[in-house]
Write an enzyme that holds these catalytic residues in place. Structure first.
Site, PDB file in Angstrom:
ATOM      1  N   CYS A 201       0.802  -1.224   0.000  1.00 17.18           N
ATOM      2  CA  CYS A 201       0.000   0.000   0.000  1.00 17.18           C
ATOM      3  C   CYS A 201       0.838   1.279   0.000  1.00 17.18           C
ATOM      4  CB  CYS A 201      -0.926   0.030   1.214  1.00 17.18           C
ATOM      5  SG  CYS A 201      -1.687  -1.549   1.593  1.00 17.18           S
ATOM      6  N   HIS A 337      -2.860   7.980   6.439  1.00 19.49           N
ATOM      7  CA  HIS A 337      -3.095   6.700   5.767  1.00 19.49           C
ATOM      8  C   HIS A 337      -4.581   6.363   5.885  1.00 19.49           C
ATOM      9  CE1 HIS A 337      -2.081   2.851   4.093  1.00 19.49           C
ATOM     10  NE2 HIS A 337      -2.629   2.207   5.120  1.00 19.49           N
ATOM     11  N   HIS A 377      -9.553   2.730  -0.958  1.00 21.08           N
ATOM     12  CA  HIS A 377      -8.138   2.426  -0.785  1.00 21.08           C
ATOM     13  C   HIS A 377      -7.570   1.943  -2.114  1.00 21.08           C
ATOM     14  CE1 HIS A 377      -4.379   1.339   0.713  1.00 21.08           C
ATOM     15  NE2 HIS A 377      -4.665   0.263   1.458  1.00 21.08           N
ATOM     16  N   SER A 648      17.413  47.779 -52.340  1.00 21.58           N
ATOM     17  CA  SER A 648      18.103  48.986 -51.902  1.00 21.58           C
ATOM     18  C   SER A 648      18.665  48.812 -50.493  1.00 21.58           C
ATOM     19  CB  SER A 648      17.154  50.190 -52.001  1.00 21.58           C
ATOM     20  OG  SER A 648      17.843  51.394 -51.729  1.00 21.58           O
TER      21      SER A 648
END
Length: 785
Positions: A201, A337, A377, A648
């Site tokens: 995880c 978490h 999750h 020119s």
């Protein structure tokens, strides 16, 4: 965009580049987030993700039995009362633009969708960072990981013939985690480290930590870091087990008394990182700063392998704070978490409280939340999902609500610590220091990661640039070009922190050039409308592979001058201004005045300046300076001539650009030429709409053919009275002549008295062979050595 987007000025002036150093740091050990991309449940991009977070949207899908049966869920599972019909899903996971990445259909068919998703996000993240990896002068690394390869288990292992179509090796490359990042490096031609990370995880946040280390160690100059996770079969539920990590009802209630677990989710996210000082030097948009990060493992000091470890979390958070060199009391938000489990939540808060230390107790200065309450999750992508949320919160100065929180978990004593759950969208004010946030991600098996973020310093303001901008788009197909055009139009309708000049810059230098192209000339107030209407007067579209087309620069002669010519370019284009200033400085000793006061006079002086600009002694240097500066501007933009021609005075500009004579000598010669011509008797020039052989019999000794402009167009020069007689004669024959705005009869016999003096001036100049071919006005052939 870095946006979006921008080639009218130096990249260091682009919007979003910070104008100051972070507090208490030199910037040498700080990493900047300069781009990002994500695909999360309910959010195909970062803008939607942020809106959903602020609006408190729960993006968990709940499925009917019919949907689940179509996904292949067995009836026995549907009849099980523990089966939860919920998940955080992504749409269209079966789609993939294989052709865009040069992947053949058979290889794409056996490729793990997680790999495909990660590759797409890598491309999008680089675009978001305004980086074309083909033109980037540095090494770009890729660090990331993916979850369990459910696609191989359900779609390939039982279908050997499918994998056999490409061979065992190719099937392995498309599915093994080892090849995730190196395949991205191969497809995008990235030369930095390609490292696959696998820590369950915490994978994607560990990848961010390792990417920071790689940057600070000099292993790469830019890094892509993140992860992807896709549940295959998709759009299915799960079996709830009491005491497990998964929720019994499909909702994640982090830190709440009713919390009983999280919900599986799918998604991918990647952040683009640079050393802070490099981001500033490159003029990047900085989303947020990474002040410090840390990684460790719990070891065996916990209840079981899958259980969280208190000591490990304390140590990793404290170490990250130490690396960041910030006081814990300056942290205003922690993206936890936050799995919403009875065991995990109390341990996490206890660990944070210990890491923040004594003195922080009871002050309630730090909000806490968990994005798992929104999207579930995401396994290997969970850490980067939290990181992106926290970075966007820092950028916008708002903390999104953590969902489903009504009363605290009874095992958490919030009153004794510094934390409170942020259950409502709240403004995030600075409190004497920059806004700072912590992000935690803890993997099953004990690998913990924590990152300390800080809001980016205020960006240095960009100059608005020129009123008209050129927006460039390209794609690999006509349909993709139309989609890109519509996407840009929608983007420009929304409020944004950068001007159109920055958008134009990013589109030009930060995007890969493909074969289907579109260029749009527009202003700030009508850019979106022009993109939508595709006004043919302002839009050029090339629907086939463009061929290299040679460019010729053509420089006009005297008669094109006027007050305020190129004034807007002078005011808005640094490259043009620099070259014109240089010319005027070199001319000032020759002319005895600052030519800019005549070219771009104050309003009250306009009339007098216009009279002065008609004087040949000033006209010729003025035209030379403007034409030279304009040519240099085009070259600065990347438009380089393969040949040149000038009439020119314009031929002198061509000669100077070709390297025949250096600029100081060219300007000295031009100033002398103008002075010598100014001292000659006055005369005029007129355009005659007739062929040369028809005009010659009409000329007197005083008149000369000064130029042949075409089969039926000549210019005659001579004294004013002789010209008037010729004009009257031709008017009687229905030939309309047009007098040019000149003070003398250039390119006629009236110029002969100055030739000896002018030859002496030219004799002081050392001429070199031309490095760019240009045509002679006299011979009509190429100038040679």
């Amino acid at each position: 965009m870095t946006q979006s987007g921008e080639c009218e000025r130096d990249p260091a002036e682009a919007a979003g580049s910070a104008g100051e150093q972070p507090e208490d740091a030199s910037g040498e050990s700080i990493v900047a987030i300069v781009g990002l991309a994500c695909r999360f449940p309910g959010a195909p991009d970062a803008d939607t993700y942020w809106r959903n977070l602020c609006d408190g949207v729960e993006s968990i899908g709940f499925f009917s039995d019919a949907e689940l049966e179509r996904a292949g869920v067995a009836r026995r599972l549907l009849d099980d009362p523990s089966y939860v019909r919920a998940g955080g899903c992504l749409p269209d996971i079966e789609t993939f633009d294989a052709e865009f990445f040069g992947i053949n259909p058979r290889e794409a068919e056996v490729m793990d969708p997680q790999h495909r998703l990660f590759l797409e996000c890598a491309w999008e993240a680089l675009e978001n960072a305004g980086c074309d990896s083909e033109r980037y002068d540095g090494r770009i690394g890729v660090l990331g990981g993916v979850g369990v390869n459910g696609y191989a288990m359900t779609n390939l292992l039982g279908r050997g013939a499918l994998a056999g179509r490409v061979g065992a090796l190719q099937a392995s490359i498309r599915n093994r985690t080892d090849h995730l990042t190196t395949h991205v490096c191969y497809k995008l031609d990235l030369r930095g480290p390609g490292i696959t990370v696998q820590t369950a995880c915490s994978t994607s946040l560990v990848a961010v930590h390792l990417a920071c280390q790689s940057l600070l160690n000099g292993e790469c100059d830019m890094a892509l870091a993140g992860g992807a996770s896709l549940a295959i079969p998709h759009r299915t539920g799960y079996l709830y087990q009491e005491g497990g990590i998964l929720s019994p009802d499909g909702h994640c209630r982090a830190f709440d008394a009713e919390a009983a677990g999280t919900v599986p989710g799918s998604g991918a996210g990647i952040v683009v990182l640079k050393r802070y000082e490099d981001a500033i030097a490159d003029g990047d948009t900085v989303v947020a700063l990474i002040r410090g990060s840390a990684v460790n493992n719990d070891g065996s000091n916990k209840v079981g392998y899958t259980a969280p470890g208190l000591d490990g979390q304390v140590e990793v958070i404290a170490e990250a704070l130490g690396v960041a060199n910030v006081d814990a009391q300056t942290i205003g938000y922690v993206e936890a978490h936050g799995t919403g489990t009875h065991l995990g939540d109390p341990i996490e808060i206890e660990a944070l409280t210990r890491a923040f230390g004594a003195g922080a107790d009871g002050k309630k200065f730090c909000a806490i939340g968990s994005v798992k309450s929104n999207i579930g999750h995401l396994d290997t992508a969970a850490g980067v999902a939290g990181l992106i949320k926290a970075a966007l919160a820092l950028e916008h100065g708002r903390i999104p609500p953590s969902l489903h929180y009504s009363r605290p978990n009874p095992q958490i004593d919030f009153d004794a610590g510094p934390f409170y759950v942020n259950a409502e969208l709240s403004d995030w004010a600075r409190a004497g220091t920059p806004r700072r946030a912590g992000v935690s991600s803890f993997g099953i098996g004990g690998t913990n990661a924590h990152v300390v973020l800080e809001s980016a310093p205020a960006p240095r303001a960009s100059s608005p640039g020129r009123p008209w901008q050129l927006l460039t788009l390209s794609a690999k197909s006509a349909a993709a070009l139309e989609a890109a055009t519509q996407n840009l139009a929608e983007h420009l309708k929304r409020p944004r922190g950068v001007g159109l000049a920055d958008v134009a810059y990013t589109l030009q230098v930060g995007r890969r050039a493909f074969e289907y192209r579109r260029a749009v000339v527009c202003r700030e107030d009508d850019a979106a409308r022009t993109l939508e209407t595709l006004d043919p007067a302002r839009v050029y579209t090339a629907t086939t592979q463009p061929n290299a087309r040679p460019v010729t620069f053509m420089f006009p002669g005297q008669g094109a001058q006027h007050v305020d010519m190129a004034r807007e370019l002078y005011e808005t284009e640094a490259a043009f201004r620099e070259e014109l200033d240089r010319c005027c400085a070199l001319l000032e000793p020759e002319l005895g005045l600052d030519l800019r006061q005549i070219l771009h006079p104050a309003a009250a002086e306009g009339g007098h300046a216009a009279e002065q600009l008609q004087m040949t002694a000033l006209t010729q240097p003025a035209l030379f300076a403007i034409e030279y500066a304009l040519a240099r501007l085009w070259i600065e933009w990347g438009v380089r001539p393969e040949s040149m021609i000038g009439h020119s005075i314009g031929e002198y500009v061509a000669a100077c650009l070709a390297g025949v004579l250096p600029l100081p000598d060219a300007l000295r010669v031009i100033a002398a030429r103008g002075r010598l011509m100014q001292d000659l008797p006055p005369g005029g020039m007129t355009i005659v709409p007739m062929a040369e052989h028809d005009v010659e019999p009409l000329l007197t000794e005083e008149l000369s053919i000064a130029a042949v402009n075409g089969p039926a167009a000549c210019v005659v020069a001579g004294p004013f009275d002789a010209l008037e007689r010729l004009e009257k004669r031709l008017a009687a024959e229905d030939h309309v002549c047009r007098r040019l705005r000149t003070s003398h009869a250039f390119h006629s016999s009236m110029m002969e008295p100055m030739l000896a003096d002018f030859a002496r001036v030219l004799g002081t100049v050392r001429l070199a062979p031309p490095r760019i071919p240009y045509l002679s006005n006299v011979t009509g052939t190429w100038i040679e050595e």
